[in-house]
Design a protein around this motif. Structure first.
Motif, short mmCIF file in Angstrom:
data_model
loop_
_atom_site.label_atom_id
_atom_site.label_comp_id
_atom_site.label_asym_id
_atom_site.label_seq_id
_atom_site.Cartn_x
_atom_site.Cartn_y
_atom_site.Cartn_z
N PHE A 1 0.83 -1.21 0.00
CA PHE A 1 0.00 0.00 0.00
C PHE A 1 0.87 1.26 0.00
CE2 PHE A 1 -2.54 3.14 2.55
CZ PHE A 1 -3.41 3.48 1.52
N ILE A 2 1.95 1.25 0.77
CA ILE A 2 2.86 2.40 0.79
C ILE A 2 3.47 2.59 -0.59
CG2 ILE A 2 5.08 3.24 1.68
CD1 ILE A 2 4.37 1.88 4.35
N ALA A 3 3.83 1.49 -1.25
CA ALA A 3 4.41 1.58 -2.60
C ALA A 3 3.42 2.19 -3.58
CB ALA A 3 4.85 0.19 -3.07
N VAL A 4 2.14 1.79 -3.50
CA VAL A 4 1.13 2.36 -4.39
C VAL A 4 0.98 3.86 -4.13
CG1 VAL A 4 -1.34 2.39 -4.92
CG2 VAL A 4 -0.14 0.21 -4.69
N ALA A 5 0.94 4.24 -2.85
CA ALA A 5 0.79 5.66 -2.51
C ALA A 5 1.99 6.48 -2.97
CB ALA A 5 0.59 5.81 -1.00
N THR A 6 3.17 5.88 -2.94
CA THR A 6 4.39 6.58 -3.34
C THR A 6 4.49 6.70 -4.86
OG1 THR A 6 5.55 5.78 -1.37
CG2 THR A 6 6.91 6.57 -3.20
N GLU A 7 4.28 5.58 -5.55
CA GLU A 7 4.43 5.55 -7.00
C GLU A 7 3.24 6.14 -7.75
OE1 GLU A 7 7.12 4.75 -8.55
OE2 GLU A 7 8.23 4.03 -6.80
N LYS A 8 2.05 6.12 -7.08
CA LYS A 8 0.81 6.62 -7.70
C LYS A 8 0.51 5.89 -9.01
CE LYS A 8 1.06 11.23 -5.65
NZ LYS A 8 2.14 10.89 -4.71
N HIS A 9 0.88 4.61 -9.02
CA HIS A 9 0.70 3.80 -10.24
C HIS A 9 0.86 2.34 -9.83
CE1 HIS A 9 1.64 2.03 -14.16
NE2 HIS A 9 1.09 3.10 -14.71
N PHE A 10 -0.15 1.51 -10.15
CA PHE A 10 -0.11 0.11 -9.71
C PHE A 10 1.02 -0.66 -10.38
CE2 PHE A 10 -4.31 1.07 -8.10
CZ PHE A 10 -4.43 0.25 -7.00
N GLY B 1 8.49 -6.09 -6.49
CA GLY B 1 8.95 -7.35 -7.02
C GLY B 1 7.87 -8.40 -7.15
N ILE B 2 6.62 -7.98 -7.38
CA ILE B 2 5.51 -8.90 -7.58
C ILE B 2 4.74 -8.48 -8.82
CG2 ILE B 2 5.29 -9.40 -5.12
CD1 ILE B 2 2.86 -7.54 -5.05
N SER B 3 3.80 -9.32 -9.26
CA SER B 3 3.00 -8.98 -10.42
C SER B 3 1.93 -7.96 -10.04
CB SER B 3 2.32 -10.23 -10.98
OG SER B 3 1.33 -10.71 -10.08
N GLN B 4 1.45 -7.21 -11.04
CA GLN B 4 0.42 -6.22 -10.78
C GLN B 4 -0.88 -6.86 -10.26
OE1 GLN B 4 -0.03 -3.14 -13.71
NE2 GLN B 4 -2.12 -2.64 -13.07
N PRO B 5 -1.34 -7.99 -10.84
CA PRO B 5 -2.54 -8.61 -10.28
C PRO B 5 -2.38 -9.01 -8.81
CG PRO B 5 -2.11 -9.46 -12.47
CD PRO B 5 -0.91 -8.65 -12.09
N SER B 6 -1.20 -9.49 -8.43
CA SER B 6 -0.96 -9.87 -7.04
C SER B 6 -1.02 -8.66 -6.12
CB SER B 6 0.40 -10.57 -6.89
OG SER B 6 0.43 -11.78 -7.61
N LEU B 7 -0.43 -7.54 -6.59
CA LEU B 7 -0.47 -6.33 -5.78
C LEU B 7 -1.91 -5.82 -5.64
CD1 LEU B 7 1.92 -3.44 -5.48
CD2 LEU B 7 -0.37 -2.86 -6.26
N VAL C 1 -12.81 -0.54 4.68
CA VAL C 1 -12.89 0.78 4.04
C VAL C 1 -12.23 0.70 2.67
CG1 VAL C 1 -12.94 2.13 6.18
CG2 VAL C 1 -10.73 1.56 5.13
N ILE C 2 -12.58 1.63 1.78
CA ILE C 2 -11.92 1.77 0.48
C ILE C 2 -10.71 2.68 0.67
CG2 ILE C 2 -12.14 2.52 -1.91
CD1 ILE C 2 -13.74 0.03 -1.21
N LEU C 3 -9.55 2.23 0.22
CA LEU C 3 -8.31 2.98 0.41
C LEU C 3 -7.88 3.76 -0.83
CD1 LEU C 3 -6.23 0.23 2.27
CD2 LEU C 3 -7.61 2.06 3.28
N VAL C 4 -8.18 3.20 -2.00
CA VAL C 4 -7.68 3.76 -3.26
C VAL C 4 -8.84 4.10 -4.18
CG1 VAL C 4 -6.22 3.36 -5.28
CG2 VAL C 4 -5.57 2.40 -3.05
N GLN C 5 -8.82 5.32 -4.71
CA GLN C 5 -9.81 5.70 -5.72
C GLN C 5 -9.38 5.11 -7.06
OE1 GLN C 5 -9.93 9.96 -5.67
NE2 GLN C 5 -10.73 10.09 -3.59
N ARG C 6 -10.24 4.26 -7.63
CA ARG C 6 -9.86 3.56 -8.84
C ARG C 6 -10.72 4.00 -10.01
NH1 ARG C 6 -9.83 -0.11 -4.69
NH2 ARG C 6 -7.98 -1.41 -4.40
N GLY C 7 -10.12 4.01 -11.17
CA GLY C 7 -10.81 4.18 -12.43
C GLY C 7 -10.05 3.32 -13.42
N SER C 8 -9.83 3.87 -14.59
CA SER C 8 -8.98 3.16 -15.54
C SER C 8 -7.52 3.19 -15.09
CB SER C 8 -9.10 3.80 -16.93
OG SER C 8 -8.75 5.17 -16.88
N ARG C 9 -7.21 4.09 -14.14
CA ARG C 9 -5.86 4.19 -13.59
C ARG C 9 -5.96 4.71 -12.15
NH1 ARG C 9 -3.30 8.38 -17.66
NH2 ARG C 9 -4.43 6.98 -19.07
#
Length: 298
Positions: free
Chosen positions: A8-17, A25-31, A44-52
């Protein structure tokens, strides 16, 4: 749970799955699956999702604060147990402002001599990036300015004060002077650090206070690039005294103090404020505190 918080920290930092998955070091589906499992566990919902990736929800922002704290504590526990079992060992990640890079061996060399099983990685970043990387647990410590701009919640150890000099080739304008003013420096051809660097913002402010404006004809985020261009004789630069001395100037290069005013700005080691520190960070802070009285840091 800790692995999911790391993701989750990696997603928040990179702003890209995709980039976050690569960083972990894992696949995007696994993350993506791990983040959804974390959301299910917390309810709770943590990430606002759309096409990206579209950002974190308010709940996600709050969980990010907890995640950094929990992951940081988990890393501290692992390091402390490793140190108890086998002595101090591991890897220290440091980000430093460009003007501080030449002073880092004064810190890392004696530390590594004392703790030979510790390794380092060092990157050059501007002051804002140093603080951001600390906050996101991307580095263990930073070297940056301790004044002028907010540092946030960090522990800091002052190391030295920058003193600014005009660096210019012999025979170029002002090269025969014992000292120069900021007003005079503003009138010659300069190469300076880029505008995103705090050193450049400091220089801009000092020139403005003297009634001059920085109009460099060459900019770079590398001190080596600046010095290389000074050696051509077509440019002069403004560098901290310690940086200038580290290049081992040949006789054709002059280092001239800039006065009126004679400015000083403190640079130091910063680490995220936490108790307890990891054994590696604690040892690094201790090493930094022993440097202050050394002649090269005056």
């Amino acid at each position: 749970m800790i692995d999911k918080l790391e993701f989750f920290i990696a997603v928040a930092t990179e702003k890209h799955f995709g980039r976050a998955a690569q960083e972990c070091g894992i696949s995007q589906p696994s993350l993506s699956a791990a983040i959804r499992q974390l959301e299910d566990q917390l309810g709770v919902i943590l990430v606002q999702r759309g096409s990206r990736f579209q950002g974190l929800t308010p709940e996600g922002q709050r969980v990010l604060e907890w995640a950094r704290r929990i992951v940081g504590d988990a890393r501290t526990m692992r390091q402390e147990m490793r140190a108890a079992r086998a002595g101090l060992a591991g890897h220290i990640r440091i980000a430093a402002i460009p003007t501080a890079l030449s002073m880092l061996p004064q810190l890392t060399a004696p530390f590594q001599e004392r703790h030979p099983d510790v390794t380092f990685s060092i990157v050059s970043r501007n002051s804002l990036q140093v603080l951001s990387m600390l906050e996101n647990l991307e580095i263990d410590a930073g070297i940056t300015y301790l004044e002028n701009e907010p540092l946030g919640r960090v522990t800091s150890v002052p190391l030295y004060a920058e003193q600014y000099n005009l660096i210019t080739a012999a025979g170029s304008p002002l090269s025969d002077r014992e000292s120069v003013t900021w007003k005079e420096v503003g009138d010659i051809r300069l190469c300076l650090l880029t505008a995103d660097m705090q050193n450049r913002r400091i220089i801009n402010q000092l020139l403005a206070e003297a009634g001059a404006t920085a109009r460099p004809t060459l900019e770079s985020n590398s001190m080596i690039v600046l010095f290389s261009h000074v050696r051509t004789g077509r440019w002069a630069s403004i560098m901290p005294r310690n940086v200038a001395k580290s290049f081992g100037f040949p006789s054709e290069i002059r280092m001239i103090p800039i006065v009126e005013p004679q400015a000083h700005h403190v640079v130091g080691l910063v680490a995220t404020h936490r108790e307890p520190f990891t054994p590696l960070v604690s040892a690094l802070l201790h090493e930094a505190r022993t440097l202050v009285d050394r002649p090269e840091f005056q």
